[in-house]
Design an enzyme around this catalytic site. Structure first.
Site, mmCIF file in Angstrom:
data_model
loop_
_atom_site.group_PDB
_atom_site.id
_atom_site.type_symbol
_atom_site.label_atom_id
_atom_site.label_comp_id
_atom_site.label_asym_id
_atom_site.label_seq_id
_atom_site.Cartn_x
_atom_site.Cartn_y
_atom_site.Cartn_z
ATOM 1 N N LYS A 112 0.830 -1.211 0.000
ATOM 2 C CA LYS A 112 0.000 0.000 0.000
ATOM 3 C C LYS A 112 0.867 1.265 0.000
ATOM 4 C CE LYS A 112 -4.174 -2.185 1.660
ATOM 5 N NZ LYS A 112 -3.708 -3.587 1.718
HETATM 6 C C1 LIG Z 1 -4.396 -4.695 1.043
HETATM 7 C C2 LIG Z 1 -3.611 -5.962 0.909
HETATM 8 C C3 LIG Z 1 -3.954 -6.972 -0.023
HETATM 9 C C4 LIG Z 1 -5.181 -6.881 -0.911
HETATM 10 O O1 LIG Z 1 -5.078 -5.903 -1.893
HETATM 11 P P1 LIG Z 1 -6.366 -5.398 -2.684
HETATM 12 O O2 LIG Z 1 -5.923 -4.253 -3.504
HETATM 13 O O3 LIG Z 1 -7.372 -4.997 -1.618
HETATM 14 O O4 LIG Z 1 -6.880 -6.540 -3.493
HETATM 15 C C5 LIG Z 1 -3.114 -8.075 -0.135
HETATM 16 N N1 LIG Z 1 -2.028 -8.216 0.654
HETATM 17 C C6 LIG Z 1 -1.685 -7.287 1.578
HETATM 18 C C7 LIG Z 1 -0.489 -7.515 2.425
HETATM 19 C C8 LIG Z 1 -2.446 -6.125 1.743
HETATM 20 O O5 LIG Z 1 -2.096 -5.199 2.659
#
Ligand SMILES: *Cc1c(COP(=O)(O)O)cnc(C)c1O
Length: 463
Positions: A112
């Protein structure tokens, strides 16, 4: 480039407008009015480009007139210069077919950061001449909160108020939020559940006077600019593995469908993507939707991959919009039906169209743990549980695909030490650059699970 709402009733906005709006006023999600299309030469031109140069090239068509090229270049430089690896998102080879794309070298050790480090700076740039500060407010069960705080800390013109349910986030996650030493960061521990915290945020957004007084905004995963930023690493990895002359498959641990949708955008732009593998845990609404046309809400099952524990994937609406031929009236009707009943039957013709690119696999906790252990033994790589789900799905489908398969490693193993240690016997160490969270003082206020208490707290913050 104008951006339109998937539900058609909100007015189109340029990149700046769509970034600042987040959700469209008609409840829809913003998407570019057309997908930019690159020829092979445009991808070849990026063969020797840095991550930041790739980001400026990929984002350029979406940003349009909202930023001058030099402004965009400066913002992406600043966003990615704080990453701990010179490649920003390095590829690591596991065997002759499989690669990992490591997306966890940012400040909070999860993918993120790739989007939020840029989003915070975009907000700062777009709002630089505004007189009153913007207040970003959110509720978090862990990862998003720390990434959003890291993105906004110390930036002028904005502050962030992040609510988390007291005692229900891990110590690492809590300390990643509460040890950030910046005057514009405010952590609130709510005496209640994550749902309580989220309900408070909703209530504050639904109070027009409060919303205007504090210029409330959100940085959640439906923001188009976040997805645009994620397109970059698909292009960067694809080009390094031979695109445009060789197709590449990607396996994506999926929750809200944001990350994998960015892969779809890269494909629409012309990157040769042979498959997008949608990997889910036991919360498998996407696997059911893509393999059987059954998009229906289930009951939430807590797993060892909590960032994928979702019941509804909000960004799936963006794919449904394209599958409905970009007809906002038809899409709005389908979404209204889903919101009323909790289910949607995806017509078989649309499902088959999606299946040309998307392959969905559900991976349970046992297979996740086995993949963690196997990968450590076979390649010396310690994965996190989310990435292990992606790799398990990639291994299942490898026989049906040609060419390299890239699994997105979405978090560092040390974010989820208990599950990693249970599967491998190895306790993952926090990288030295973040280990300081255990020494620094925490800053956090405790409030009851009541919107009026949080509103009073925000009203009392210094301007
Ligand atoms: C947020 C997240 C996901 C999922 O990603 P999306 O964009 O919601 O599909 C997968 N792995 C981790 C570690 C995350 O923080």
């Amino acid at each position: 480039m104008q951006h339109v709402s998937t539900r058609g009733a909100a007015r189109p906005l340029d990149f700046r407008g769509a970034t600042l709006a987040g959700l469209a006023s008609d409840g829809g999600l913003y998407v570019p009015e057309t997908w930019p299309r690159w020829d092979a030469g445009a991808f070849r031109d990026l063969r020797d480009a840095s991550y930041a140069e790739t980001a400026a090239a990929v984002l350029g068509p979406f940003v349009g007139d909202s930023l001058k090229p030099a402004e965009l270049a400066a913002l992406v430089d600043a966003a990615y210069s704080g990453f701990a690896h010179a490649a920003v998102t390095p590829l690591v080879q596991l065997d002759h077919r499989h690669w990992l794309l490591e997306l966890h070298h940012g400040p909070t050790l999860a993918f993120k950061d790739l989007a939020l480090q840029l989003l915070g700076r975009l907000f700062g740039h777009f709002l630089r001449d505004e007189p009153a500060p913007l207040t970003i407010i959110g509720a978090t069960s862990g990862d998003t909160g720390s990434a959003a705080i890291a993105a906004v800390a110390g930036l002028p013109g904005m502050r962030i108020v992040m609510l988390h349910p007291e005692g229900r986030v891990s110590e690492v996650q809590r300390r990643q939020m509460t040890t950030v030493d910046a005057a514009n960061v405010h952590n609130v521990a709510i005496a209640g559940s994550f749902d309580d915290a989220q309900a408070i945020v909703k209530a504050l957004f639904n109070d027009p006077a409060f919303r205007a007084r504090h210029r409330l905004s959100a940085v959640n995963s439906i923001n188009w600019a976040r997805l645009a930023a994620q397109v970059v690493y698909y292009v960067y990895a694809g080009v390094r593995l031979g695109a445009p002359d060789r197709p590449v498959a990607f396996a994506v641990p999926t929750g809200n469908f944001g990350d994998v949708f960015a892969g779809y955008v890269a494909h629409q732009m012309g990157l040769p993507v042979s498959a997008l593998i949608v990997a889910t845990n036991e919360n498998d609404i996407l696997a059911r939707a893509l393999s059987a046309g059954d998009y229906s809400r289930g009951t939430l099952q807590p797993t060892a991959s909590p960032s994928m524990d979702i019941q509804v994937s909000s960004n799936f609406e963006r794919l449904l919009f394209d599958l409905h031929g970009r007809d906002p009236t038809a899409l709005a009707a389908a979404m209204a039906g889903f919101e009323a009943t909790g289910r949607m039957a995806i017509p078989e013709a649309m499902r088959l169209e999606a299946a040309q690119l998307f392959r969905a696999e559900r991976v349970d906790m046992g297979e996740m743990a086995a993949t963690l252990a196997h990968t450590l033994a076979a390649s010396g790589q310690l994965l996190d549980p989310h990435s292990a789900i992606g790799l398990a799905a990639a291994r299942r489908l490898a026989g049906t695909l040609e060419g390299p398969i890239v699994t997105l490693a979405t978090a560092h193993a040390a974010k989820f030490p208990a599950a990693v240690e249970a599967a491998t016997g190895v306790h993952p160490m926090l990288p030295a650059r973040v280990a300081g969270i255990f020494d620094r003082p925490e800053r956090c206020v405790r409030l009851p699970a009541e919107a009026c208490a949080v509103a009073a707290f925000i009203d009392g913050l210094p301007a």
